[in-house]
Design a protein around this motif. Structure first.
Motif, PDB file in Angstrom:
ATOM      1  N   GLN A  14      55.690 -59.676 -38.555  1.00  0.00           N
ATOM      2  CA  GLN A  14      54.331 -59.646 -39.092  1.00  0.00           C
ATOM      3  C   GLN A  14      54.173 -58.435 -40.005  1.00  0.00           C
ATOM      4  O   GLN A  14      54.604 -57.333 -39.668  1.00  0.00           O
ATOM      5  N   ILE A  15      53.567 -58.632 -41.161  1.00  0.00           N
ATOM      6  CA  ILE A  15      53.322 -57.526 -42.096  1.00  0.00           C
ATOM      7  C   ILE A  15      52.208 -56.653 -41.524  1.00  0.00           C
ATOM      8  O   ILE A  15      51.217 -57.157 -40.999  1.00  0.00           O
ATOM      9  N   CYS A  16      52.372 -55.326 -41.601  1.00  0.00           N
ATOM     10  CA  CYS A  16      51.362 -54.435 -41.034  1.00  0.00           C
ATOM     11  C   CYS A  16      50.031 -54.649 -41.752  1.00  0.00           C
ATOM     12  O   CYS A  16      49.984 -54.994 -42.930  1.00  0.00           O
ATOM     13  N   SER A  24      57.777 -58.511 -46.729  1.00  0.00           N
ATOM     14  CA  SER A  24      57.985 -58.348 -45.292  1.00  0.00           C
ATOM     15  C   SER A  24      59.051 -57.277 -45.048  1.00  0.00           C
ATOM     16  O   SER A  24      59.817 -56.913 -45.952  1.00  0.00           O
ATOM     17  N   SER A  25      59.115 -56.790 -43.823  1.00  0.00           N
ATOM     18  CA  SER A  25      60.122 -55.792 -43.463  1.00  0.00           C
ATOM     19  C   SER A  25      61.523 -56.334 -43.682  1.00  0.00           C
ATOM     20  O   SER A  25      62.401 -55.640 -44.192  1.00  0.00           O
ATOM     21  N   LYS A  26      61.740 -57.572 -43.294  1.00  0.00           N
ATOM     22  CA  LYS A  26      63.065 -58.196 -43.435  1.00  0.00           C
ATOM     23  C   LYS A  26      63.413 -58.347 -44.921  1.00  0.00           C
ATOM     24  O   LYS A  26      64.542 -58.073 -45.320  1.00  0.00           O
ATOM     25  N   ASP A  27      62.442 -58.757 -45.738  1.00  0.00           N
ATOM     26  CA  ASP A  27      62.680 -58.866 -47.188  1.00  0.00           C
ATOM     27  C   ASP A  27      62.986 -57.495 -47.785  1.00  0.00           C
ATOM     28  O   ASP A  27      63.864 -57.358 -48.642  1.00  0.00           O
ATOM     29  N   THR A  28      62.286 -56.471 -47.332  1.00  0.00           N
ATOM     30  CA  THR A  28      62.525 -55.108 -47.822  1.00  0.00           C
ATOM     31  C   THR A  28      63.924 -54.655 -47.437  1.00  0.00           C
ATOM     32  O   THR A  28      64.637 -54.045 -48.238  1.00  0.00           O
ATOM     33  N   ILE A  47      73.826 -50.284 -42.783  1.00  0.00           N
ATOM     34  CA  ILE A  47      72.392 -50.516 -42.851  1.00  0.00           C
ATOM     35  C   ILE A  47      72.032 -51.542 -41.788  1.00  0.00           C
ATOM     36  O   ILE A  47      72.722 -52.554 -41.646  1.00  0.00           O
ATOM     37  N   GLN A  48      71.008 -51.228 -41.014  1.00  0.00           N
ATOM     38  CA  GLN A  48      70.603 -52.076 -39.900  1.00  0.00           C
ATOM     39  C   GLN A  48      69.113 -52.359 -39.984  1.00  0.00           C
ATOM     40  O   GLN A  48      68.325 -51.468 -40.316  1.00  0.00           O
ATOM     41  N   TYR A  49      68.759 -53.598 -39.635  1.00  0.00           N
ATOM     42  CA  TYR A  49      67.351 -53.949 -39.491  1.00  0.00           C
ATOM     43  C   TYR A  49      67.025 -53.903 -38.008  1.00  0.00           C
ATOM     44  O   TYR A  49      67.769 -54.449 -37.189  1.00  0.00           O
ATOM     45  N   ILE A  50      65.942 -53.237 -37.653  1.00  0.00           N
ATOM     46  CA  ILE A  50      65.529 -53.115 -36.259  1.00  0.00           C
ATOM     47  C   ILE A  50      64.097 -53.610 -36.120  1.00  0.00           C
ATOM     48  O   ILE A  50      63.183 -53.062 -36.745  1.00  0.00           O
ATOM     49  N   ASP A  51      63.929 -54.636 -35.314  1.00  0.00           N
ATOM     50  CA  ASP A  51      62.594 -55.168 -35.025  1.00  0.00           C
ATOM     51  C   ASP A  51      61.932 -54.228 -34.022  1.00  0.00           C
ATOM     52  O   ASP A  51      62.465 -54.008 -32.930  1.00  0.00           O
ATOM     53  N   ILE A  52      60.796 -53.648 -34.402  1.00  0.00           N
ATOM     54  CA  ILE A  52      60.150 -52.661 -33.525  1.00  0.00           C
ATOM     55  C   ILE A  52      59.671 -53.271 -32.211  1.00  0.00           C
ATOM     56  O   ILE A  52      59.473 -52.551 -31.237  1.00  0.00           O
ATOM     57  N   GLU A  71      52.274 -44.208 -33.472  1.00  0.00           N
ATOM     58  CA  GLU A  71      51.689 -43.399 -34.553  1.00  0.00           C
ATOM     59  C   GLU A  71      51.168 -44.250 -35.700  1.00  0.00           C
ATOM     60  O   GLU A  71      50.784 -43.716 -36.744  1.00  0.00           O
ATOM     61  N   ASP A  72      51.155 -45.576 -35.502  1.00  0.00           N
ATOM     62  CA  ASP A  72      50.667 -46.503 -36.526  1.00  0.00           C
ATOM     63  C   ASP A  72      51.297 -46.242 -37.893  1.00  0.00           C
ATOM     64  O   ASP A  72      50.605 -46.215 -38.916  1.00  0.00           O
ATOM     65  N   LEU A  73      52.604 -46.032 -37.895  1.00  0.00           N
ATOM     66  CA  LEU A  73      53.300 -45.845 -39.163  1.00  0.00           C
ATOM     67  C   LEU A  73      53.298 -47.162 -39.928  1.00  0.00           C
ATOM     68  O   LEU A  73      53.315 -48.241 -39.331  1.00  0.00           O
ATOM     69  N   PHE A  74      53.279 -47.078 -41.242  1.00  0.00           N
ATOM     70  CA  PHE A  74      53.356 -48.276 -42.073  1.00  0.00           C
ATOM     71  C   PHE A  74      54.801 -48.741 -42.077  1.00  0.00           C
ATOM     72  O   PHE A  74      55.700 -47.969 -42.418  1.00  0.00           O
ATOM     73  N   TYR A  75      55.044 -49.955 -41.650  1.00  0.00           N
ATOM     74  CA  TYR A  75      56.415 -50.440 -41.672  1.00  0.00           C
ATOM     75  C   TYR A  75      56.601 -51.421 -42.815  1.00  0.00           C
ATOM     76  O   TYR A  75      55.628 -51.986 -43.297  1.00  0.00           O
ATOM     77  N   PRO A  76      57.825 -51.503 -43.298  1.00  0.00           N
ATOM     78  CA  PRO A  76      59.037 -50.946 -42.713  1.00  0.00           C
ATOM     79  C   PRO A  76      59.135 -49.427 -42.888  1.00  0.00           C
ATOM     80  O   PRO A  76      58.611 -48.868 -43.848  1.00  0.00           O
TER      81      PRO A  76
END
Length: 114
Positions: A14-16, A24-28, A47-52, A71-76
């Motif tokens: 889900q996009i923040c 999306s995070s995956k697209d990024t 390089i690794q993608y990690i689902d939070i 901390e409500d960081l903007f992801y990715p």
């Protein structure tokens, strides 16, 4: 190049909420992987993608994924060698600068020395 760096891209399906209209995070992750491969051909990196929401068993990875949520960081969130370098819509210029601190040489720099 000093050593092969590890890049982690923390994100979610889900996009923040604050990132509507961005990829999306995956697209990024896919975009960043391709951009770095073009910029630094023949220079390996991990390089690794990690689902939070499903970070796996590694304690450090789990802790940072929790931090992203707490901390409500903007992801990715892009992390290089354990240091966060970008969040939300990452800027390649900043990521390239960090890569070059680790000794990566841009492809166009090779051409300049021919």
């Amino acid at each position: 190049m000093e050593k092969k760096v590890t890049i982690q891209v923390y994100g979610a399906e889900q996009i923040c909420a604050s990132c509507v209209g961005t990829p999306s995070s995956k697209d990024t992750f896919e975009w960043l992987k391709a951009a770095l491969s073009r910029k630094y051909p023949g220079q390996p990196f991990d390089i690794q993608y990690i689902d939070i929401f499903a970070p796996g068993d590694d304690q450090k990875v789990r802790a940072f994924a929790q931090k992203v949520m707490d901390e409500d960081l903007f992801y990715p969130v892009v992390v290089i060698e354990g240091e966060p370098v970008a969040e939300g819509n990452p800027r390649l210029k900043k990521i390239y600068a960090v890569m070059e601190q680790y000794g990566y040489i841009p492809e166009n720099a090779f051409a300049a020395h021919d």
